[in-house]
Every structure is written in C-alpha cells, then in structure tokens.
Scaffold this active site. Structure first.
Site, PDB file in Angstrom:
ATOM      1  CG  MET A  21     -11.497   2.879   1.307  1.00  0.00           C
ATOM      2  SD  MET A  21     -10.009   2.820   2.320  1.00  0.00           S
ATOM      3  CE  MET A  21      -8.758   2.891   1.030  1.00  0.00           C
TER       4      MET A  21
ATOM      5  CG  ASP B  23      -5.048   2.177   0.597  1.00  0.00           C
ATOM      6  OD1 ASP B  23      -5.956   1.331   0.463  1.00  0.00           O
ATOM      7  OD2 ASP B  23      -3.941   1.913   1.083  1.00  0.00           O
TER       8      ASP B  23
ATOM      9  CG  ASP C 145      -5.927  -3.223   2.856  1.00  0.00           C
ATOM     10  OD1 ASP C 145      -4.905  -2.888   3.472  1.00  0.00           O
ATOM     11  OD2 ASP C 145      -6.567  -2.455   2.107  1.00  0.00           O
TER      12      ASP C 145
ATOM     13  CG  HIS D 121      -9.028  -0.249  -0.904  1.00  0.00           C
ATOM     14  ND1 HIS D 121      -8.476  -0.439   0.350  1.00  0.00           N
ATOM     15  CD2 HIS D 121     -10.378  -0.257  -0.723  1.00  0.00           C
ATOM     16  CE1 HIS D 121      -9.443  -0.559   1.237  1.00  0.00           C
ATOM     17  NE2 HIS D 121     -10.603  -0.444   0.619  1.00  0.00           N
TER      18      HIS D 121
ATOM     19  CB  SER E  86      -0.895   0.016   1.242  1.00  0.00           C
ATOM     20  OG  SER E  86      -1.361   1.335   1.446  1.00  0.00           O
TER      21      SER E  86
ATOM     22  CG  MET F 128     -11.416  -3.384   4.512  1.00  0.00           C
ATOM     23  SD  MET F 128      -9.855  -2.880   3.768  1.00  0.00           S
ATOM     24  CE  MET F 128      -9.191  -1.766   5.014  1.00  0.00           C
TER      25      MET F 128
ATOM     26  CG  MET G 156      -8.531   6.735   1.878  1.00  0.00           C
ATOM     27  SD  MET G 156      -7.708   6.715   3.486  1.00  0.00           S
ATOM     28  CE  MET G 156      -6.923   5.092   3.443  1.00  0.00           C
TER      29      MET G 156
ATOM     30  CG  HIS H  64      -3.529  -1.734  -1.826  1.00  0.00           C
ATOM     31  ND1 HIS H  64      -4.603  -2.556  -2.129  1.00  0.00           N
ATOM     32  CD2 HIS H  64      -3.965  -0.920  -0.834  1.00  0.00           C
ATOM     33  CE1 HIS H  64      -5.626  -2.264  -1.341  1.00  0.00           C
ATOM     34  NE2 HIS H  64      -5.274  -1.259  -0.555  1.00  0.00           N
TER      35      HIS H  64
END
Ligand SMILES: O=C(CO)[C@@H](O)[C@H](O)COP(=O)(O)O
Ligand SMILES: [Fe+2]
Length: 220
Positions: free
Chosen positions: A70, A37, A177, A68, A10, A139, A39, A35
């Site tokens: 979010m 992330d 994760d 990913h 990540s 998660m 957000m 990965h």
C-alpha cells in the site's frame, strides 16, 4: 485450482516488539501464508514496515510471504521486496501509472503477482489483467488499518471475480482482506474466496490461541 481454504494472518495485528517470535508462532499454529501489510503514510494514512523488516523476518519461517503493498509510487520498491524474500506481491492499480507493466515487473522478478481491488474499485478493472495475474485480492475494508468492519457489498465483487477466474480457466487465488472473523469468513468462502487474510481474528487471545483461531477461520 485447488479448493482448499488458505489462511494468511496479517502481522499488522501481531506484537511488533516480538515480530520474529510472532511469525514463528503463527507458522507453528498452522497458517498457510504470512500476510505483510506495507504502508507508506501517503497511499494510505498509516506507516508500517519496509523491505528491511521483511528480510529480517525471512529466516523465521519457510511459509510464503504474501506482501500487500500500500505504497505509491509502487514500482520503485518491487525489486527490494522481492530481494527481501516476498513470494507473492500484491499491488493496487491506483498505486502506479501502468498496472499491466507493474504486474509484468513483479513476474520478471520470479514472484507471484496479485492485483488488489479497493472497496470502490470495480471488478471490471481486471478484464485485461486476468491473463497475467496469480492472485486477486478483494479489500473488504478501506486499506490502512486492521480491526475495521467487513463491508458486506464486497461479497458481490468476490462472486464476480470467482466467475471471472472460473471462466479464465487459470490457476488464480481469490483472496479477501479486512474484517474477516468467524461470522464473515464463511460468507466470503461461500462467495468464492479461497484465501482469507485475518489480523485481529488470528492474533486475538495471544499465542496460545493462534492454532484454534486459524482452525476455526478455516471452517474446521
Ligand atoms: O491490508 C489490510 C488493511 O489495510 C489488512 O491486511 C488488515 O491488516 C486486516 O486486518 P483485520 O481486519 O483482519 O484486523
Ligand atoms: Fe492487507
């Protein structure tokens, strides 16, 4: 279904001032996927990066971008992340009104589709999605931040999802994760995970340590 363990660092734990170099460094260190992330400060209490950054990172590696999301509402942004170079897009069922439609949308973009289960979301959520997805992401922390502690009871959910995948006979990756380190990685693997996301445990020690960190996480 291959049984090899894949490592997806990540980049949330990378040096954001040098993101391109960091992506090249984990590539050279032997990671399998990258990965990313994403957000939004709304679905989760943190803000990270958007499609422009994903696009800027794309020339730095040919390894698959495991994005990913979010963010909520998520559907509006799927095309932008696919165009930016995502190879896999994972979405939370809570991030939009129609998760089945969201999965179909991702697949229509020629991108692999994953569904993410938060610690409080049951495996049962996947009953009518398992025929369509390429990846399940469990998660093992609540989403929003790196560096949190692994929630042990998620091992049961990994076991349950491994059974669902085996029963389906489909080629579905089972990713975990959050809080993955040298103690929790073997537990997740024994429970049935075959893709480990690791931020803190990959990037600790700086670039000279990445290859060793990745090899150890893989169990080598
Ligand atoms: O999606 C998330 C957090 O929301 C993760 O991908 C974390 O970034 C993993 O970080 P570590 O727990 O490995 O430090
Ligand atoms: Fe993540």
């Amino acid at each position: 279904m291959t049984s090899s363990i894949l490592i997806s660092p990540s980049i949330l734990s990378a040096d954001f001032a040098r993101l391109g170099e960091e992506v090249r460094a984990i590539d050279e260190a032997g990671c399998d996927w990258v990965h990313i992330d994403v957000m939004d400060g709304h679905f989760v209490p943190n803000i990270t990066i958007g499609p422009m950054v994903v696009k800027a990172l794309r020339p730095h590696t040919q390894k698959p971008f495991d994005v990913h999301l979010m963010i909520s509402p998520v559907d509006l942004y799927l095309d932008a992340f696919a165009q930016a170079g995502a190879d896999i897009i994972t979405v939370h069922p809570e991030a939009g009104p129609h998760i089945h439609r969201t999965v179909q949308h991702i697949k229509s973009l020629g991108v692999k589709a994953g569904v993410v289960l938060n610690p409080g979301t049951p495996a049962k959520m996947l009953d009518y999605l398992i025929d369509d997805i390429d990846l399940i992401l469990i998660m093992s922390v609540n989403p929003g931040f790196g560096g949190q502690s692994f929630i042990e009871n998620q091992l049961r959910k990994i076991e349950a999802c491994r059974k669902m995948i085996d029963k389906s006979g489909r080629d579905i990756r089972l990713q975990v994760d959050g809080g993955i380190d040298l103690v929790t990685a073997p537990k997740a693997i024994v429970a049935g995970a075959d893709v480990l996301v690791a931020g803190t445990a990959t990037f600790r020690g700086g670039p000279s340590a990445y290859a060793d960190n990745i090899r150890k996480l893989r169990g080598g």
